[in-house]
Design a protein around this motif. Structure first.
Motif: not given
Ligand code: ZN
Ligand code: ZN
Lengths: 324, 274, 274, 324
Positions: B14-16, B33-40
């Motif tokens: 799960q993306c943090a 890196v999250c593919g949805h929001c780009g969160h590193h």
């Molecule tokens: Zn994300």
């Protein structure tokens, strides 16, 4: 435990107030017998005062050292500048955005010799304290320092800095003007200098705010100054989620001058007049001046590159670890 | 990228940040890196090495340095032992040599998972050695920062690491050795206020937390309202403190170009050295 | 102070600022500072020399330099001739050697009365020579600025004086020769944006106008409100651009201290030179 | 007289619009005869266009040079960077207060050789122009430049700057952050460099804003660029209290490339494609690139101190006066 120097010193300060009153009464008293009685009383209370002070000072722990380092009547940078130097000419401004009143500096003479002097400056009353931002430097303070350091280099003037700050200014504006970069760059420029640099920790050596102007060839520290990576209250808040446990944190952090000396992180611990520098500012300044002159005399025997190398090596050695 | 440090077991994570569910394989291929929001998401030092340097070129140095407890600080030993057990690291920084697009670099990689990446005597020594290695062996220096600041438990010794590492950066400057710092999440306090901020070039990962004081302290301290992105990489870029915000995917290429251009003058000297 | 340049004839003068009537003798003894409001009236270069340097020590140099009209700019010749007639000067800057409290200095003094103190080829050359003289003869350099900026009538040649004078300041820096600038009313535009602003130490006279663009232009250019004291010495001090605002009466002493402390290292070299 | 490049070029731009329309019609036309007729018409109008352009360009006076230097379609710094260099990596920020978008810079390769490139950057449309502040640098722009210059010095990279600004930013904020000091300090740092510096004036060389990044060993100037101590409108406003007399002021100021060359203030005037650089940006960039390479080749024959000395001497000679 006491939270401030005043609170801790309350018994002493009350005695001194009483002594002052008795002295005033004695001075006004015309009857010789009564006058003598009052004089004797003054002497008696002075003895009591000395005894109390003696106990308080000899029993000082790390926390009391914190309170002493922060003591309101302690001499500040400009007091030492006045007492130790002549012809001090303050220079202002970072040539960027402003002049930071939390740090003062400029050329002066130390026994005729031109030096560049710089230090954190606290204020004596609320108005002064606000004006000086409680000696918490903003980026422009460190950039003023850099300007003065570089001038000292060009004109072959030794640098003397006085360290006395709770911390660098942590505000939003400081952050957006690069307080971190300013501190780091000030240290970096100090390491580039080929003129001697002596720093004296005279009060609070507050983490990054302090080391930003203390990357010196010799670091001297007054007996009752402190030097710490974090304020004890902040440390307590992190460790025990209780800022009130500052005294325990002060002990754990080993922030006293004696500890710093034992760890080899300051070169000399300078004795203060008994009870603290404020009890005899002239003597305190004289001790600091002699020590600075001795440090400079030793550094004068080195060539410019040697001075720079000496500073590098001094800090290069710092750190305690083992190799397996 | 190895799967050793995956944030959750199983085929999904799960993306943090956005809380979306991601295929683990894809997440790892995307360098976390999250593919949805780009969160590193934060990397371990091994993941960083794999994501950045030419495969197989990283060689660790200074492996024998061990922290001691010079102040006998409450609970320091226990915390340190626990961190070692958790991460398999000896301390929060790993030093070494590597290549980026064929070019030799001296390297220091901090890992936030080890006591918040805090800098004590060992971390300071490793960073210093990385910088000095750059001078001695005529290669650019690249440091990945990930730290909450100085290591409180070593007291004044930790503060002195700020000066020591900064001195080494000044040595690099005076000897013409390029130093590039990469601010990853988070780069704070004593690390930011020392060697990190005086790098020749500073890159940052998107949305990395970068600041001097804890955000709470900063905001309390002043009437000036903090912007929404206060103490992020984006804020720093706007404030002129950072050269570029670089997506993790492009970091190797970006570093390669910089190391190549800024370090080119070292090559002839290198030839002389052998 | 000589009475040759007194603003009005007779025993009284009026302050240009507060309009109060002043005894001329007192006004001159006060170095043309109003005894009521402290307004610092502009000085001629001779008055400046008398007010600042040790009596009888000023020795003018570069007296043979004469402006030409390289662009054949409309009305330039006429204006220049008129300025010469009005002031008795050859151009807007006078160079020389002098002593302050016994210490040798190289000097450039601008006079606003000559075509607004504008800097063309001759002024630029004299400032440059003053700086170079400091290097060649190992003495600190003191420049009194009083100028509306570059001299339009010499076109690009005037712009190049900005670079030329700044180059000479950099030579002073690299050779360890202190350079002190005094901003007097006004110090503007091309002079401010060249040698004046890169002095080691900058002093300013109270309420002197100091700025880059005409105040009207600056205020038009932006939504940000200009403070009341915009483009004054006081504004510059607050903005970190000036080291101190010094009353004219204290200028000699202030300069003497600075020249003494910053130039002390030149003395041994000087001894070698002879 | 025309106030803008568009107004001046109106006859030509109208012809070109017409030609475009005819060309489009010809392309759509299926009837061969009609197609041929349209094609012929295109050719006819092209000849007319060339004739008009020829007249306009050959009759250009100083004011038309001003309009041309400011022409919207003229290539800007980043266009030259794209065309002349590879691997450009932009660096941002002054490490003080911000990143000035009116100036761009960073390392790049010029035929494989690492160089530091920097230049004023204009915008093509209103949004871009606002973003770039009309290429008017604030103090942070010059301080970014200084950072890059100093980096170039450390890493022995030649510096190439592109000059294209109407002026430095004259706003209140710029003034309060020391725009004058920033310009002067940027020049000063350029004079301290021991690596070669080549500047190219590609559009507007606007007074202090321009010279702030043009203290170079060699200054090249494109045929239709201008270089002036003051904008002609400003000059006219001062001289004749009438900004509309810009054309007269342009003539008086001698701000054309040819005049700058004749006065010896630029080293080479670089020919542009007929009608201006925008009519063949590839050729224009190629000319600039060759000239920069030639300048660097000449400077490469000097040692570091010689390069610094050469730059000093170049500007030291500037100024026209007589000695009696
Ligand atoms: Zn994300
Ligand atoms: Zn008055």
């Amino acid at each position: 435990m006491a939270k401030t120097w005043k609170e801790w010193m309350k018994p002493l300060l009350e005695l001194e107030e009483l002594i002052e009153k008795l002295r005033a009464a004695a001075a006004k008293e015309t009857d010789p017998v009564e006058h003598e009685r009052l004089e004797a009383k003054v002497h008696d209370f002075e003895r009591r005062r000395d005894a109390v002070l003696n106990v308080m000072i000899t029993r000082m722990g790390p926390w009391e050292e914190v309170l002493m380092a922060r003591a309101e009547p302690r001499p500040y940078t400009l007091d030492y500048v006045d007492a130790m130097f002549t012809e001090f000419t303050e220079l202002a401004g970072d040539r960027r955005v402003g002049d930071d009143k939390a740090v003062v500096g400029g050329p002066a003479r130390l026994d005729e010799r031109p030096v560049m002097v710089l230090g954190h400056q606290k204020g004596r009353n609320l108005q002064e304290r606000t004006f000086r931002n409680f000696a918490m430097c903003k980026p422009e303070g460190y950039r003023k320092a850099i300007r003065l350091f570089e001038m000292a280099e060009r004109f072959r003037m030794p640098v003397v800095t006085f360290v006395d700050t709770p911390a660098a200014d942590p505000g939003v504006e400081s952050e957006s003007r690069g307080i971190s970069e300013a501190i780091a760059d000030s240290m970096r420029v100090m390491f580039s200098l080929t003129v001697p640099v002596v720093s004296v920790v005279i009060g609070e050596g507050g983490s990054g705010g302090a080391i930003g102007i203390a990357a010196a060839n010799e670091v001297l520290m007054q007996e009752h100054a402190i030097y710490s990576v974090i304020p004890p209250e902040g440390c307590a808040a992190i460790l025990w989620r209780d800022p009130a446990k500052g005294p325990q944190a002060a002990a754990a952090l080993r922030l006293t001058a004696r500890s710093a000396g034992e760890l080899g992180l300051v070169d000399r611990v300078l004795p203060e007049p008994f009870g603290g520098a404020h009890r005899d500012p002239v003597e305190a300044a004289d001790t600091v001046k002699r020590a600075v002159l001795e440090s400079l005399a030793a550094l004068d025997r080195m060539g410019p590159n040697e001075v720079k190398r000496h500073r590098y090596d001094r800090f290069r050695r710092m750190g305690v670890y083992e190799t397996v | 990228m190895s799967m050793g440090q995956s944030p959750t077991p199983g085929r999904f994570v799960q993306c943090a940040n956005c809380r979306k569910t991601l295929f683990l394989a894809e997440f790892l291929r995307d360098l976390k890196v999250c593919g949805h929001c780009g969160h590193h998401h934060r990397l371990t030092w091994q993941e960083r090495v794999e994501a950045t340097f030419d495969p197989g070129t990283f060689e660790e140095t200074d492996t024998g340095l061990r922290s001691v407890d010079p102040l006998e600080f409450p609970e320091y030993r226990e915390k340190h032992v626990a961190a070692m057990a958790k991460t398999g690291m000896a301390d929060s920084v790993v030093g070494g040599r590597a290549r980026i697009e064929g070019r030799r670099v001296s390297v220091a990689v901090a890992d936030f998972h080890f006591m918040g990446g805090s800098m004590g005597s060992v971390a300071g020594e490793k960073v210093t050695r990385a910088l000095e290695r750059g001078c001695d062996e005529l290669m650019p220096v690249v440091a990945f920062c990930a730290s909450g600041g100085a290591r409180m438990q070593e007291g004044l010794l930790s503060l002195m690491q700020m000066a020591k590492t900064t001195a080494a950066v000044e040595r690099c400057r005076s000897e013409g050795v390029p130093f590039i710092a990469v601010f990853t999440d988070p780069t704070m306090a004593g690390v930011l206020a020392s060697y990190a901020s005086v790098a020749d070039v500073i890159l940052a990962e998107p949305r990395a937390l970068v600041g001097f004081a804890g955000a709470r302290v900063s905001k309390q301290a002043q009437v000036v309202k903090a912007p929404d992105d206060f103490q992020t990489a984006e804020f720093c870029l706007r404030a002129g403190m950072v050269d570029a915000i670089v997506h993790r995917r492009e970091l190797r290429d970006h570093l390669g170009r910089l190391v190549g251009a800024l370090g080119a003058h070292l090559a002839p000297k290198e030839a002389l050295v052998g």
